[in-house]
Motif scaffolding. Sequence first.
Motif, short mmCIF file in Angstrom:
data_model
loop_
_atom_site.label_atom_id
_atom_site.label_comp_id
_atom_site.label_asym_id
_atom_site.label_seq_id
_atom_site.Cartn_x
_atom_site.Cartn_y
_atom_site.Cartn_z
N TRP A 125 -5.21 7.49 0.38
CA TRP A 125 -6.05 6.35 -0.03
C TRP A 125 -7.54 6.66 0.12
CZ3 TRP A 125 -5.03 2.21 -2.79
CH2 TRP A 125 -3.73 1.72 -2.88
N LEU A 166 -0.21 3.27 -4.76
CA LEU A 166 -1.27 4.27 -4.72
C LEU A 166 -1.45 4.93 -6.09
CD1 LEU A 166 -3.27 5.93 -2.96
CD2 LEU A 166 -1.39 7.48 -2.48
N TYR A 214 0.83 -1.20 0.00
CA TYR A 214 0.00 0.00 0.00
C TYR A 214 0.87 1.26 0.00
CZ TYR A 214 -2.81 -3.86 1.41
OH TYR A 214 -3.40 -5.09 1.44
N TYR A 237 -9.44 0.59 -4.33
CA TYR A 237 -9.19 -0.53 -3.43
C TYR A 237 -10.50 -0.89 -2.75
CZ TYR A 237 -7.57 -3.52 0.27
OH TYR A 237 -7.41 -4.61 1.09
N CYS A 265 -6.00 3.89 5.17
CA CYS A 265 -6.07 5.35 5.15
C CYS A 265 -5.36 5.97 6.35
CB CYS A 265 -7.52 5.81 5.10
SG CYS A 265 -8.38 5.33 3.58
#
Length: 484
Positions: A285, A262, A257, A268, A279
């Motif tokens: 995210w 990203l 991640y 996602y 997040c």
Amino acid sequence: MRRTVIYGAGLIAENIDYTELRKVFDVYAFFDRDVQKLGKQISGYTIYSDKDLIKYVLENNIECVLVAIGNIQMQNEIIAEISEKIKKHANVYVTGYQEAVFYNSLEWDELNELLSSQNIDDCLFDAGFFWSSYSYFYYSNSKLVEIFHQRGSRCIMVFPEKDSLEWSFAGVDNLRRIIRIINDLKKKDIICIFKSNHILEKCEIKLCFGLGYDHHYIPFGMDFGPDRKNVLIQVTPIRTHLYHSGMSKKETKNSSYNEQVLRSIDYYIGSEYFCDWICKNNELWQKKVLRFGYPRLDNLYESINEDVELPDNWKERCKGKTVFLSTVIDPRPLFKFFTAENPERVMIWRPHPLTLKRENYIDEIMKYEEEYSVIIDMLPNYYASCSISDALISNLEVSLNLNYLFYNKPILCILRGTEDGDYEEQAWYKAMYKATGMQEIGDFIKMIGDGKDYQKEEMQVYRDYMTTGFDGKVCERIYYFFQN
């Protein structure tokens, strides 16, 4: 039968299916660079220093060296290095384990044929599903494919590269299941190919769904057309090993991640809890996460809300007793609680699937059924044992812990003192009882036997958070979002 030694005494070597391997290769010894492993054994074979490899090969007329290293690039470099040294003295075949493990295997030949023979006249697809080589990933996420296919979407199934180490690690039984899956999909006119198949380069794919452990299953280097969207999907309850290894904000740069991922991923899809976790490590995210739940929850929802077929011997042995499901790595210390002196309880033990590949292991563990009030769960999925059990006893890194939360039954997590990470901060950890010794384990077993759950109310708030959106409609939400 080739006289053989294996270079590399790590995780791959420990999980080699020696029953299959010995049909062709007469294994003599292991070699490794790690001095801490020297003198130890794997399946009865001694581990020697890599510095002694050439001498051992010559003195024992070794015909083949199998290199079992997880990093493909490193493995190829070691193969080249060993080959260069040995060719001066003898004619020895040096190869990677993944090439050798399926040597003379009809299953591997059939899989190759199935994934290499399909022609594609129309290369435009609505959805491409990029899988792991493990069959249980398909069974867990099959409903998502079914919905897209049944609603008229043209689908293509993409399995790992032909030379991926994953295939050999997954094993022959897994190949048989994959073959059945592919044959069923072909009957529905769904294309199935290797990711390394050059035909894939000609395809236009609107939605690329990653359905493996990591983001790398999606081939970012290929151009699938201007409408392409990359969608990473949570496939397991949660990546518990991220917590187990101490994953933190600083370490996300090397994770699934990170910033590079990203930029490459358009969406996602996961549970509300895991999306929050991503997040929290990187707030960017927030723009890309879809808190829909993950596909395998739909199969779990159906199993909980329907009658699960139980083996007849289970019904007889569990009748009138308190049933404990255990997925601990080594259950033997628990057997003291499930002897003839405790006729009111029984334990179902479900060993990890990868451990079943060890030679004679199944014969060893089946003896426990005769000596203790224990049932060995060898069924393809865990729905039966979860449905009949009253509580779960497990270890921290076992992902079934999180699926068991959906059954709304108590869980005991046994800590071994070697755990690392920020797991104590996580909601799933707070939704479980904890034990560090036999006294606490015994107290938990007694509590369940008495029909009690003392901390249920205070744990329920964490359980509710972990099980948000559990309604059997995850795949419907995913399909609706991308169609609208």
